[in-house]
Design an enzyme around this catalytic site. Structure first.
Site, PDB file in Angstrom:
ATOM      1  N   LYS A   1       1.077  -1.103   0.741  1.00  0.00           N
ATOM      2  CA  LYS A   1       0.196   0.065   0.153  1.00  0.00           C
ATOM      3  C   LYS A   1       1.022   0.754   0.289  1.00  0.00           C
ATOM      4  CE  LYS A   1      -4.206  -2.345   2.283  1.00  0.00           C
ATOM      5  NZ  LYS A   1      -4.964  -2.665   3.493  1.00  0.00           N
TER       6      LYS A   1
ATOM      7  N   GLN B   1      -4.673  -0.572   9.160  1.00  0.00           N
ATOM      8  CA  GLN B   1      -4.587  -2.034   9.067  1.00  0.00           C
ATOM      9  C   GLN B   1      -5.365  -3.225   9.875  1.00  0.00           C
ATOM     10  OE1 GLN B   1      -3.812  -2.945   5.631  1.00  0.00           O
ATOM     11  NE2 GLN B   1      -3.906  -5.263   6.679  1.00  0.00           N
TER      12      GLN B   1
ATOM     13  N   ASP C   1     -10.985   3.184   3.622  1.00  0.00           N
ATOM     14  CA  ASP C   1     -11.579   1.367   3.835  1.00  0.00           C
ATOM     15  C   ASP C   1     -12.782   1.879   3.825  1.00  0.00           C
ATOM     16  OD1 ASP C   1      -9.677   0.023   3.963  1.00  0.00           O
ATOM     17  OD2 ASP C   1      -9.016   0.263   5.727  1.00  0.00           O
TER      18      ASP C   1
HETATM   19  N1  GUN Z   1      -6.506  -6.018   6.083  1.00  0.00           N
HETATM   20  C1  GUN Z   1      -7.247  -7.527   5.740  1.00  0.00           C
HETATM   21  N2  GUN Z   1      -8.063  -6.636   4.080  1.00  0.00           N
HETATM   22  C2  GUN Z   1      -8.101  -5.178   5.019  1.00  0.00           C
HETATM   23  C3  GUN Z   1      -8.775  -3.886   4.608  1.00  0.00           C
HETATM   24  O1  GUN Z   1      -9.402  -3.455   3.879  1.00  0.00           O
HETATM   25  N3  GUN Z   1      -8.819  -2.525   5.358  1.00  0.00           N
HETATM   26  C4  GUN Z   1      -7.269  -3.377   6.383  1.00  0.00           C
HETATM   27  N4  GUN Z   1      -7.885  -1.873   6.844  1.00  0.00           N
HETATM   28  N5  GUN Z   1      -7.060  -3.736   7.035  1.00  0.00           N
HETATM   29  C5  GUN Z   1      -7.212  -4.842   6.227  1.00  0.00           C
END
Ligand code: GUN
Length: 292
Positions: A49, A93, A116
């Site tokens: 990311k 995350q 998100d």
């Molecule tokens: N962990 C696994 N998928 C995601 C996601 O889409 N967003 C976040 N913040 N954590 C994750």
């Protein structure tokens, strides 16, 4: 043989377009990613990311906090990022360590910076059809982008079956499909005969985490199959392989179009996070959101 929906290539195209748009902006979009602890998979996701945000020409910041970080300290960090004018997107995350209430943390992120799309305000806007203004969860947003590549803008009346009803994928996906006037069926672990439902689907989306749940004979001829699953399975001699929730080899002989695993939905999720960051930055700065 089905058309392969190449998420990797599409995602690369989106990132290139975002980077080109960013060059013309009077401001630099900023994404902050917070990771708490040392979970191996999360480290990889966060690294990707942060890297993609840089490729887009964004300000890209990672805050790596210790496993023992208190909820209060994490909330303090979020509060300072909410106030930071150089940051337009904040992502914490998941999963978080067990002593932290993930729900409280998610709701503490400003809804304007909630890239998100998990904040109640964004979920509510999506559910009531105000999706142009909402920040939409990245995976369903990416799936809809791919569906439009296959079907164009007219999916009205199509039978769409969503297997899985999580807050992150299934539920927001259903809202997006409803927005397109699909007839939507939602299956989950208590559904009596998932196969029977799947067999009716013009569009079948699977997000269960069960490797190869969907077999060839679950699929209607010519259907579009979107496989959200990413499962690491043992293939002998201690070696492992990534497979989806759909038996790809069988499905590709019957489907009209299908996403591979890996290289389908996964890269699109990150691309749509970049799209959400651009969108958030434009809304905060009161300028039109570029069409990507
Ligand atoms: N962990 C696994 N998928 C995601 C996601 O889409 N967003 C976040 N913040 N954590 C994750």
């Amino acid at each position: 043989m089905a058309q392969l929906i190449d998420g990797k290539k599409t995602a690369e195209g989106i990132v290139e377009k975002i980077a080109a748009e960013v060059e013309h902006l009077q401001f630099k979009p900023g994404l902050a990613v917070i990771i708490v602890g040392e979970d191996d998979a999360s480290q990889v996701y966060v690294k990707n990311k942060v890297l993609k945000a840089k490729q887009c020409g964004f300000k890209s910041v990672k805050h790596h906090m210790d496993e023992s970080t208190s909820q209060a300290d994490l909330l303090y960090m979020i509060d300072s990022l909410n106030k930071d004018e150089s940051i337009h997107g904040i992502l914490v995350q998941l999963p978080l360590p067990a002593h932290i209430d993930a729900g409280a943390v998610i709701q503490a992120i400003s809804s304007k910076k909630d890239v998100d799309g998990f904040h109640y305000l964004n979920a509510g806007m999506l559910a009531t059809g105000a999706y142009e203004k909402a920040l939409v969860p990245c995976t369903p947003y990416g799936v809809m982008y791919m569906l439009k590549q296959v079907h164009g803008d007219d999916m009205a009346g199509m039978e769409a079956v969503m297997i899985g009803h999580s807050n992150i994928v299934g539920k927001p996906m259903v809202q997006l499909l409803l927005n397109e006037e699909c007839t939507v069926h939602i299956c989950h672990k208590a559904t009596r005969d998932v196969k029977k439902h799947a067999q009716q689907a013009d569009i079948l989306i699977v997000a269960t985490g069960v490797p190869h749940l969907v077999k060839g004979d679950w699929i209607k001829k010519g259907a579009t199959i979107i496989d959200v699953g990413i499962n690491s399975v043992e293939i002998g001699d201690g070696r492992r392989r990534l497979v989806g929730d759909v038996d790809f080899d069988a499905a590709k002989e019957i489907a009209g179009a299908i996403t591979p695993v890996p290289g389908g939905v996964g890269p699109m999720t990150i691309a749509m996070l970049m799209m959400n960051t651009l969108k958030a930055a434009c809304v905060i700065n009161n300028v039109d959101i570029p069409k990507i």
